[in-house]
Every structure is written in C-alpha cells, then in structure tokens.
Design a protein around this motif. Structure first.
Motif, PDB file in Angstrom:
ATOM      1  N   ILE A  78       0.823  -1.200   0.000  1.00  0.00           N
ATOM      2  CA  ILE A  78       0.000   0.000   0.000  1.00  0.00           C
ATOM      3  C   ILE A  78       0.862   1.257   0.000  1.00  0.00           C
ATOM      4  CG2 ILE A  78      -0.296   0.395   2.494  1.00  0.00           C
ATOM      5  CD1 ILE A  78      -3.090   0.350  -0.162  1.00  0.00           C
ATOM      6  N   ASN A  79       2.050   1.193   0.593  1.00  0.00           N
ATOM      7  CA  ASN A  79       2.921   2.368   0.647  1.00  0.00           C
ATOM      8  C   ASN A  79       3.779   2.524  -0.602  1.00  0.00           C
ATOM      9  OD1 ASN A  79       2.674   3.824   3.355  1.00  0.00           O
ATOM     10  ND2 ASN A  79       2.830   1.698   4.001  1.00  0.00           N
ATOM     11  N   THR A  80       3.845   1.492  -1.411  1.00  0.00           N
ATOM     12  CA  THR A  80       4.583   1.607  -2.672  1.00  0.00           C
ATOM     13  C   THR A  80       3.629   1.637  -3.865  1.00  0.00           C
ATOM     14  OG1 THR A  80       4.846  -0.812  -2.784  1.00  0.00           O
ATOM     15  CG2 THR A  80       6.633   0.447  -1.761  1.00  0.00           C
ATOM     16  N   ARG A  81       2.339   1.801  -3.595  1.00  0.00           N
ATOM     17  CA  ARG A  81       1.362   1.768  -4.679  1.00  0.00           C
ATOM     18  C   ARG A  81       1.610   2.877  -5.691  1.00  0.00           C
ATOM     19  NH1 ARG A  81      -4.672   1.793  -2.842  1.00  0.00           N
ATOM     20  NH2 ARG A  81      -4.246   4.006  -2.459  1.00  0.00           N
ATOM     21  N   GLU A  82       1.912   4.088  -5.218  1.00  0.00           N
ATOM     22  CA  GLU A  82       2.134   5.194  -6.149  1.00  0.00           C
ATOM     23  C   GLU A  82       3.305   4.907  -7.083  1.00  0.00           C
ATOM     24  OE1 GLU A  82       1.962   5.657  -2.839  1.00  0.00           O
ATOM     25  OE2 GLU A  82       0.581   7.317  -2.353  1.00  0.00           O
ATOM     26  N   SER A  83       4.424   4.431  -6.511  1.00  0.00           N
ATOM     27  CA  SER A  83       5.597   4.178  -7.345  1.00  0.00           C
ATOM     28  C   SER A  83       5.345   3.027  -8.308  1.00  0.00           C
ATOM     29  CB  SER A  83       6.819   3.882  -6.466  1.00  0.00           C
ATOM     30  OG  SER A  83       6.551   2.840  -5.562  1.00  0.00           O
ATOM     31  N   ARG A  84       4.635   2.001  -7.850  1.00  0.00           N
ATOM     32  CA  ARG A  84       4.342   0.868  -8.735  1.00  0.00           C
ATOM     33  C   ARG A  84       3.376   1.285  -9.848  1.00  0.00           C
ATOM     34  NH1 ARG A  84       6.446  -3.744  -6.575  1.00  0.00           N
ATOM     35  NH2 ARG A  84       6.827  -3.782  -4.333  1.00  0.00           N
ATOM     36  N   ASN A  85       2.437   2.164  -9.538  1.00  0.00           N
ATOM     37  CA  ASN A  85       1.529   2.652 -10.574  1.00  0.00           C
ATOM     38  C   ASN A  85       2.271   3.473 -11.620  1.00  0.00           C
ATOM     39  OD1 ASN A  85      -0.795   1.438  -9.665  1.00  0.00           O
ATOM     40  ND2 ASN A  85      -1.530   3.202  -8.534  1.00  0.00           N
ATOM     41  N   ILE A  86       3.209   4.305 -11.164  1.00  0.00           N
ATOM     42  CA  ILE A  86       4.016   5.076 -12.118  1.00  0.00           C
ATOM     43  C   ILE A  86       4.827   4.129 -12.991  1.00  0.00           C
ATOM     44  CG2 ILE A  86       5.956   6.680 -12.316  1.00  0.00           C
ATOM     45  CD1 ILE A  86       4.869   8.112  -9.827  1.00  0.00           C
ATOM     46  N   ALA A  87       5.346   3.051 -12.392  1.00  0.00           N
ATOM     47  CA  ALA A  87       6.096   2.056 -13.164  1.00  0.00           C
ATOM     48  C   ALA A  87       5.207   1.388 -14.204  1.00  0.00           C
ATOM     49  CB  ALA A  87       6.698   1.012 -12.226  1.00  0.00           C
ATOM     50  N   ILE A  88       3.989   1.035 -13.811  1.00  0.00           N
ATOM     51  CA  ILE A  88       3.045   0.412 -14.750  1.00  0.00           C
ATOM     52  C   ILE A  88       2.748   1.365 -15.911  1.00  0.00           C
ATOM     53  CG2 ILE A  88       0.648  -0.359 -15.014  1.00  0.00           C
ATOM     54  CD1 ILE A  88       0.847  -1.451 -12.118  1.00  0.00           C
ATOM     55  N   TYR A  89       2.534   2.641 -15.583  1.00  0.00           N
ATOM     56  CA  TYR A  89       2.251   3.628 -16.631  1.00  0.00           C
ATOM     57  C   TYR A  89       3.469   3.799 -17.548  1.00  0.00           C
ATOM     58  CZ  TYR A  89       0.820   7.889 -18.959  1.00  0.00           C
ATOM     59  OH  TYR A  89       0.484   8.804 -19.925  1.00  0.00           O
ATOM     60  N   LEU A  90       4.650   3.887 -16.956  1.00  0.00           N
ATOM     61  CA  LEU A  90       5.875   4.026 -17.748  1.00  0.00           C
ATOM     62  C   LEU A  90       6.039   2.841 -18.697  1.00  0.00           C
ATOM     63  CD1 LEU A  90       8.775   5.244 -18.293  1.00  0.00           C
ATOM     64  CD2 LEU A  90       9.544   3.675 -16.519  1.00  0.00           C
ATOM     65  N   ASN A  91       5.836   1.625 -18.182  1.00  0.00           N
ATOM     66  CA  ASN A  91       6.028   0.427 -18.994  1.00  0.00           C
ATOM     67  C   ASN A  91       5.027   0.370 -20.145  1.00  0.00           C
ATOM     68  OD1 ASN A  91       7.979  -0.137 -17.121  1.00  0.00           O
ATOM     69  ND2 ASN A  91       6.831  -1.730 -16.072  1.00  0.00           N
ATOM     70  N   ALA A  92       3.796   0.839 -19.886  1.00  0.00           N
ATOM     71  CA  ALA A  92       2.799   0.906 -20.959  1.00  0.00           C
ATOM     72  C   ALA A  92       3.229   1.909 -22.022  1.00  0.00           C
ATOM     73  CB  ALA A  92       1.433   1.281 -20.392  1.00  0.00           C
ATOM     74  N   THR A  93       3.868   2.994 -21.585  1.00  0.00           N
ATOM     75  CA  THR A  93       4.362   4.010 -22.517  1.00  0.00           C
ATOM     76  C   THR A  93       5.518   3.470 -23.352  1.00  0.00           C
ATOM     77  OG1 THR A  93       3.657   5.822 -21.072  1.00  0.00           O
ATOM     78  CG2 THR A  93       5.388   6.313 -22.673  1.00  0.00           C
ATOM     79  N   ILE A  94       6.419   2.734 -22.704  1.00  0.00           N
ATOM     80  CA  ILE A  94       7.529   2.113 -23.443  1.00  0.00           C
ATOM     81  C   ILE A  94       6.980   1.136 -24.484  1.00  0.00           C
ATOM     82  CG2 ILE A  94       9.483   0.518 -23.204  1.00  0.00           C
ATOM     83  CD1 ILE A  94      10.130   1.868 -20.542  1.00  0.00           C
ATOM     84  N   ARG A  95       5.907   0.431 -24.109  1.00  0.00           N
ATOM     85  CA  ARG A  95       5.270  -0.484 -25.059  1.00  0.00           C
ATOM     86  C   ARG A  95       4.734   0.288 -26.264  1.00  0.00           C
ATOM     87  NH1 ARG A  95       5.447  -5.463 -27.066  1.00  0.00           N
ATOM     88  NH2 ARG A  95       3.424  -6.197 -27.796  1.00  0.00           N
ATOM     89  N   PHE A  96       4.137   1.450 -26.014  1.00  0.00           N
ATOM     90  CA  PHE A  96       3.643   2.286 -27.109  1.00  0.00           C
ATOM     91  C   PHE A  96       4.779   2.684 -28.042  1.00  0.00           C
ATOM     92  CE2 PHE A  96       3.485   6.732 -28.535  1.00  0.00           C
ATOM     93  CZ  PHE A  96       2.441   6.673 -29.446  1.00  0.00           C
ATOM     94  N   GLU A  97       5.900   3.094 -27.458  1.00  0.00           N
ATOM     95  CA  GLU A  97       7.044   3.523 -28.267  1.00  0.00           C
ATOM     96  C   GLU A  97       7.590   2.366 -29.097  1.00  0.00           C
ATOM     97  OE1 GLU A  97       8.474   7.065 -25.186  1.00  0.00           O
ATOM     98  OE2 GLU A  97       9.411   5.080 -25.125  1.00  0.00           O
ATOM     99  N   TYR A  98       7.578   1.176 -28.501  1.00  0.00           N
ATOM    100  CA  TYR A  98       8.025  -0.007 -29.228  1.00  0.00           C
ATOM    101  C   TYR A  98       7.099  -0.289 -30.415  1.00  0.00           C
ATOM    102  CZ  TYR A  98       8.413  -4.983 -30.323  1.00  0.00           C
ATOM    103  OH  TYR A  98       8.512  -6.176 -30.973  1.00  0.00           O
ATOM    104  N   LEU A  99       5.792  -0.271 -30.148  1.00  0.00           N
ATOM    105  CA  LEU A  99       4.826  -0.560 -31.209  1.00  0.00           C
ATOM    106  C   LEU A  99       4.855   0.505 -32.302  1.00  0.00           C
ATOM    107  CD1 LEU A  99       1.795  -1.688 -29.003  1.00  0.00           C
ATOM    108  CD2 LEU A  99       3.223  -3.153 -30.440  1.00  0.00           C
ATOM    109  N   SER A 100       5.166   1.747 -31.920  1.00  0.00           N
ATOM    110  CA  SER A 100       5.175   2.854 -32.879  1.00  0.00           C
ATOM    111  C   SER A 100       6.519   3.013 -33.565  1.00  0.00           C
ATOM    112  CB  SER A 100       4.801   4.166 -32.176  1.00  0.00           C
ATOM    113  OG  SER A 100       3.543   4.056 -31.545  1.00  0.00           O
TER     114      SER A 100
END
Length: 669
Positions: free
Chosen positions: A233-255
């Motif tokens: 629960i105390n690392t939720r913010e950082s893990r969410n940012i990581a999830i968002y970042l990884n989704a963005t990296i996936r976008f860059e890969y696909l594009s």
C-alpha cells in the motif's frame, strides 16, 4: 476401488458451514424454482471444529431509511478494531461478483477516505489515482500546442467524449501541484520543456518514456518513488508510475520511435493521447498485485468471488446480493448448435441458476470465523438488496454478534520460496542497489538496452553452433551458416527489443563468432552440454542460473561462460572478474552435486579477444564455496530487507542509466 468422501470443513465455524449447506438447498420459492437434477453431487459438508463460538457467526448488515450503508460498514469495522479482537486489517475481505462495479469502487474510496487502506488491484481505479492524473497532466502541459487536438469540446463548450474530460481533470491536477510554492522547480522544468516542444527544430534525445524518467527528479513524483515503507500500500504510487511508464515504453516499441523529431512529434503526440491512452483508459489497467501475498498486511482486501477461490479469510463481507444473469453468448450458442454432436450438458435456461448458486457457495465458504452479508435497503439505494433469490437464507439472519466470544484466525503466510537469478538479481544488486530497487523491486523498465543487443546476438549465435555440434551436425558449421545465423538472430532480436545495431557492429559480432569457431576447430568433441539450467536451493530462497557450456577432456570437466566485453588484465583482478569467478565456482559446486562429477576448471571466454588467448581460467577451490554461497545469502537478505540505500559510483553504469536525472537531485532512501 474404495470411495472416500471429503466432507469435513476444517476452515469455517459450524454456523457458516450450515449456512452454505442451506443455501445449496434453497432453490425454490413462490417466485422462482429450479432443480439441480443430476447436475450436482448430493453432499452435505460438516464442520470439523469441536468448539463452537457463543455468537452468531453469519449475520446481516443493512441500511434503512436515510442511513448510509457505507457508514454502517465503517462503524462495524471500527468496532472490530476497538475490540482488539482483530490484529490486522488483512483479516477482513470484501467479496463481489465484480470489483469494477462503480458502487464497489465508491465503497473502496469511501473506506480509504476513512483511513482504511484497501487492496483492490483489479478494480478500475488506476486512472483515478492522484499520481497517474498528475503525471498525465504534467506530460500534457509540455505539449501546449496540441491541446485543441487532444482535449476536444463540442459547439456548446462541453467535452465531446470521456477521454477529453479525463484529460481536463489531469491538467487541473497537474496545475494544482505546479502552482504549489514547493514545486517551483517542476514548474520551471515544464515551462522549459514545453518551449522546446513548441519550437522544436532538431531531434531531441528522448520521447515520452524519457520524459517520465525526468519527471521523477521533481516533487511530488520523487516523493512517490521514495517510499521508505516496503508494504504494497505504501509503494502503490511508485508501482503505478512504473506500470504507466512500462505501458508508454510499449507504445514507443509498437510505434517504432525512440526520440521526438521535427517530423514525428505531431503524429506521435496525437497517436499517444487520442488512440493509445484512450484505448487503455477505456479498457482499464490493473494495479500491482503481489503473487506471494494475497492479503497484504494493513489492507482490507477487495476481490472477486472467483479470485477468492482456494483462499480463506477470518472475516468476509459479501456484497452484490443480486440476481442470476443470463450469460449465454449467441455466437457461442450458434457454434455449439453447428458443431456439437450432442445437446448441451446443462440445460441453457438453467445454467444461470447453477452458476449463481455455485458462485455464492464459493463466497460463503471463504469465511473462517465470521460471514457478513451486506444489503442496502435505504431510501437512496438505486437497487434494493438482497434479491428474492437470497430471501430464504437472508431474512432469518441476526444483526448482532457477541464480539468477545470470537478468536479470529490470522492470515496464513505463504511458504513459497522466492526465486533469484545470478545475472538478473545478484549481479544487478551488486552493480547498483538503487537500480535494483527501481528495475527489479518496483517494476520500472529501462528505456534502452544498450550493448546488451550485441552481447545477445553473439551469445545466441554461439548457442546455435553448439546445438549443431550436440545434434551430430558439426559438418554443417561453415562461414556461410554462421553469417546466416547472425542475420536471422539479429532480425528477431532487433524486432523484439526495438533496438538496432550499425552494420559495423553486426560485422563485429560475426567476426567474434567466426574467431570462436576457428579457435574451436577440431575440438568440438570436447563439448558435453550447452545452456544447462542450474539452481541452488537455500532455506529461504532459490538461486537460479544457466551454464553456457560444459566441456570434458581426459575425464576432466570444465565450465565455460561467454563474455562479449573486453578481456581484463589478469594481473589485476577487477571486482567484476572476482564476481564472475565466484559465480562459476558455485555453478561448479551445483553441477558436481547434481551429476556426481568433479569440475576441475572454470573459464571465462572473451569473444572480443581476436588475437591473443581469449580465456581466463581458474582451478576450482572447494574451500571458497562456502564463503561464496554465504555472500549470496547476504545479498538476498539485503534484497528481502529492502536495503537499497547505496548507489554505485561507477560512472560507466551511471552514464546511460535512466535514473541519472533522479539520482542527481534526490537522496537515496
């Protein structure tokens, strides 16, 4: 054969067991009726518990008139805590048919506002989190020239779609934080970056993912990733940012993009916000879920009934006391009718009843000590609960319990050993504990892979050659086949990583492999095995690795590990060389134990050494093995205790690290 019926429940109180037995038999009333026929084994579960609690263990919690059901739930939990009968919020679970229901999300937010942490990773709450809205808003602020293309309004001035409204909310969240006097540096960074994007006249050295890593140096984002508490629960913010970042990296890969350019910035920004993020927003993203800890300490669990199968909780709250829903897909029915050689096993009109009763049987039987059925009968309830399908078992339930008579179970800790790898965990931690924290612990993904593509290309091609030898096809090894392997491997590796090598590097990789083949000529018969998985099982963890090559000559076994970097000076044993030697010594020990053989030599083969001796070899010293294994124990203990308060001073590691902006401005936690 002897039939042994497993009918004892060792989990639940007798009243809970009796309750769900009754539920399975309550299939008829004045308003509905269905018969199990042959679609259920006739069984009655009995409770194995000898001592009975002097209290109702199945109760109802309901709101009437102008009462708020959420307040009733909060009050109940607070009384449980005040009684000191429960030691941890993780002893409480809420089960629902779906955790993506708007009422479920509303309840979770209500509980969190009352100070109760809720663990509900599969709810549609990712895009509502403050850290995500602030991050998306800050990214948007760096592209002011495209606002009208991203945030669209109709002729009345209203937002024309849900995603436009969401982006507007994100902008508001971002503006709120940048106008905070403590966030002046973030504000100035956004101003400068926006100016560079508006007046772009050359290629930049980053795209969306690189921009996100730059934001981590500023408040509040550095606070989100600086959590000193390792709980979920105390690392939720950082893990969410990581999830968002990884989704963005996936976008860059696909594009197929790696940096913003004058030509691509408009196209890429529109595609990112108007297509990719819209798709993710509409579909929803799950938050981090720990596979080793189904009920994290300090949190109330929210999960689906299906998700709770096989689990148990001392206290279970059950919501969604609704009605069976027809779930038949007309396309599937058409397929069944076209291809099945027999009629459906269960009659289609009754399937919804069978599934409904089985589902809630599962839900009721998750409770160990107390089962609470929640129903909103208040004037403000949109849909009154419970439905008629629960009335037979619900109406006679009491609303009171004798809290002092309970002795609630504690959540059982999982006993699955975690697995660590020599290269993916031990080496990363030794290189830089801060990198380990971000890339392994929190789940951040590096933007670039650098020279690893070159190393992977060489290693994969050498592995292909070894396969030919082990398959008895060494006669096929030639310059042409090696070049063919290089070409094929590079094609797959570059597509997978979305990274590319210059022709000079590809030719260099080919030259290294050709040189290796030349050195091994007429010695192929020494190869015994290649790519052998190996593991070290310790009391608290499992350490895994892979041996590149095993050779046998005159009965002596040798382990060889391939390296593509420059061969070090043997007279000056670098720290890295010592680590490599230590790792191979443990490999030798494990291999000897597994196959009852004696490994006499361990070697490092440097493929980049084209003229001199490419090998550095060591005799295996049994005396060092205990110390080596103990050093791995120490590193794993540091990882599991979240000791990440040291960062590397190796400038080579820092030079291209994605965390370099963060490191320059933040103290390590």
């Amino acid at each position: 054969c002897k039939t042994i019926k497993l009918i004892k429940n060792y989990r639940s109180e007798k009243q809970i067991v009796d309750f769900y037995n009754m539920w399975m038999n309550s299939t008829s009333s004045e308003l509905f009726e269905f018969d199990w026929n042959n679609f259920r084994f006739d069984k009655r579960i009995i409770s194995a518990k000898q001592e009975q609690v002097d209290s109702n263990t199945v109760i109802k919690l309901e709101a009437h008139g102008n009462e708020n059901i959420y307040d009733k739930i909060v009050g109940f939990i607070k009384n449980m805590l005040l009684s000191k009968k429960i030691k941890d919020l993780n002893q409480i679970a809420f089960l629902f048919k779906s955790v993506k229901n708007s009422k479920v999300i509303e309840l979770a937010e209500y509980l969190e506002n009352e100070g109760f942490n809720v663990y509900s990773p599969r709810s549609d709450m990712f895009f509502t989190r403050a850290e995500i809205k602030e991050l998306i808003g800050c990214i948007l602020l760096t592209f002011p020239q495209f606002f009208d293309l991203i945030i669209k309004k109709d002729e009345t001035g209203e937002y024309s779609n849900k995603i436009s409204k969401y982006y507007a909310d994100c902008l508001y969240a971002a503006q709120t934080i940048i106008f905070n006097k403590d966030n002046v540096e973030l504000k100035n960074f956004i101003k400068l970056t926006a100016k560079n994007h508006v007046y772009i006249d050359k290629s930049l050295d980053y795209s969306f993912s690189g921009l996100i890593y730059r934001f981590l140096q500023f408040t509040p984002f550095n606070n989100y990733v600086n959590s000193k508490n390792d709980s979920i629960i105390n690392t939720r913010e950082s893990r969410n940012i990581a999830i968002y970042l990884n989704a963005t990296i996936r976008f860059e890969y696909l594009s197929g993009i790696s940096v913003f350019t004058v030509k691509n910035i408009l196209k890429i920004v529109k595609k990112y916000f108007n297509q990719y993020l819209k798709f993710l927003y509409d579909g929803g993203i799950s938050e981090y879920e720990d596979s080793f800890d189904y009920a994290p300490s300090g949190c109330i669990s929210f999960m689906t009934i299906h998700q709770a199968k096989g689990l148990e909780f001392p206290i279970v709250f059950l919501g969604n006391l609704g009605s069976p829903r027809k779930q038949l897909d007309p396309i599937l029915i058409d397929i069944e009718d076209s291809f099945y050689k027999r009629p459906p096993f269960e009659t289609r009109e009754d399937i919804k009843y069978y599934d409904f009763w089985r589902l809630y049987y599962t839900a009721f039987s998750r409770a160990q000590n107390l089962l609470v059925l929640v129903a909103d009968k208040s004037d403000s309830a949109i849909r009154k609960e419970p439905s008629i399908y629960f009335e037979n078992v619900y109406n006679d339930l009491n609303t009171n319990i004798n809290i002092n008579s309970f002795k609630f179970n504690e959540i059982k800790q999982g006993n699955i050993k975690k697995s660590f790898s020599f290269t993916g965990d031990i080496n990363v931690y030794e290189h830089c504990p801060l990198q380990y924290k971000f890339f392994k612990e929190l789940g951040f993904q590096p933007v670039g892979v650098g020279s690893t593509i070159f190393g992977t290309l060489v290693h994969q091609t050498i592995e292909d050659i070894h396969k030919l030898v082990l398959n008895g096809e060494k006669n096929k090894i030639s310059n042409d086949i090696i070049k063919e392997f290089i070409s094929s491997n590079y094609s797959s590796i570059s597509k997978k990583e979305n990274k590319y090598l210059s022709q000079a590097f590809i030719e260099s990789a080919c030259k290294q492999v050709l040189n290796y083949v030349e050195n091994k000529k007429n010695k192929w018969e020494n190869i015994k095995e290649a790519e052998i998985p190996i593991s070290l099982v310790r009391d608290n963890y499992i350490l895994r690795g892979q041996i590149d090559l095993i050779e046998v000559q005159n009965g002596d076994y040798e382990i060889i590990d391939f390296k593509t970097e420059k061969k070090p000076e043997v007279n000056f044993e670098t720290e890295k060389l010592i680590k490599n030697k230590r790792q191979l010594e443990v490999y030798a020990y494990l291999l000897g134990k597994k196959y009852n053989i004696k490994v006499s030599k361990i070697s490092l083969y440097y493929t980049s050494e084209l003229s001199g001796n490419p090998m550095i070899s060591f005799n295996v010293n049994d005396v060092d093995l205990d110390n080596n294994i103990k050093s791995f124990d120490d590193i794993v203990a540091k990882i599991e205790n979240h000791c990440f308060n040291v960062r590397t001073n190796d400038k080579k590691i820092c030079k291209n690290c994605d965390l370099r902006f963060y490191c320059k401005r933040n103290e390590v936690v």
